[in-house]
Enzyme design. Structure first.
Site: not given
Length: 275
Positions: A32-33, A27-28
């Site tokens: 990039g994710h 999460g957060n």
């Protein structure tokens, strides 16, 4: 996007999907994710993201309790990226009883670099990822190259357990000044954030020196460590290693990577650059 908080719900959705790509996260989410999600969409009919802050991979004095948990904002980002399913279990769903069986990666892989400074970390990572892979049973799983040693450990785990899963690496996404995007960048003060790109700049300097024919790796590593210390950093390591196994180079033509970990204030940053 469908949100699943139980294994049963996620597995029912998985059974109706075609070719599935899994992107595990804590999460957060940052760009990039999201780049990994988009890469996944190009390799599968259905993208499943997972969000789970995994206690097993945090040491006793690390940041498990204060790790940023931003589920609603993460949901909005995943929906905007076109992710089909989110698996967001709580701790009791992932670990309904204390975990008694674990994945212990080969000591040669995890006693070096980050493993030296974070004992037990990769054991926790490998255990939760194997569990996620068993729950989701994806055709493809994606992991970012920023966590280079983690990528190696997980790729080897999938191969040695003969899991029918393709592991795909995702390139590191950087801010305009070169800082690798990380959920922990939010810990940096304004002054630390201004200083943080130095780590990437030093990696670039080492890469360029090696490409130009400088094979005195110890000198390059030592000088870069001294540069960090001179600007208020507390480096754990800067190391030039073989890409294949992260061991010290033997031949001049080995494909190489330079990896670094250092604390800036209270924030530990990692980065790497293939040479």
């Amino acid at each position: 996007m469908q949100i699943h908080t139980t294994v049963a719900s996620l597995r029912a959705a998985r059974a109706r999907a075609g070719r599935v790509a899994l992107v595990p996260t804590m999460g957060n989410l940052h760009d990039g994710h999201i780049a990994l999600m988009r890469q996944a969409a190009g390799r599968a009919d259905c993208v499943i993201a997972s969000i789970f802050v995994n206690r097993l991979q945090f040491g006793p004095n690390e940041d498990f309790d204060k790790y940023p948990r931003t589920l609603q904002a993460d949901i909005e980002r995943l929906e905007a990226a076109g992710v089909a399913h989110l698996f967001a279990p709580d701790e009791s769903e992932m670990y309904p009883q204390p975990q008694r069986y674990h994945v212990d990666p080969a000591p040669a892989q995890v006693s070096i670099l980050d493993g030296e400074f974070r004992p037990g970390h990769f054991r926790g990572v490998a255990t939760v990822v194997l569990k996620l892979l068993n729950i989701v049973q994806p055709d493809v799983a994606l992991f970012g190259k920023k966590d280079y040693q983690q990528l190696m450990v997980l790729s080897n785990m999938v191969r040695e357990f003969a899991l029918p899963i393709e592991v795909l690496p995702g390139d590191t996404v950087r801010a305009d000044d070169g800082l690798a995007l990380s959920s922990r960048n939010g810990y940096l003060s304004a002054a630390e954030r201004a200083e943080a790109p130095r780590l990437y700049a030093l990696l670039c300097r080492i890469r360029d020196a090696v490409r130009a024919g400088d094979h005195d790796f110890l000198k390059l590593e030592t000088e870069a460590m001294a540069q960090l210390e001179a600007h208020g950093w507390a480096p754990d390591y800067i190391a030039i290693r073989r890409q294949a196994d992260l061991q010290p180079p033997v031949h001049a033509d080995d494909p190489l990577v330079v990896l670094a970990a250092a604390r800036l204030g209270r924030t530990r940053l990692i980065d790497n650059l293939e040479i």
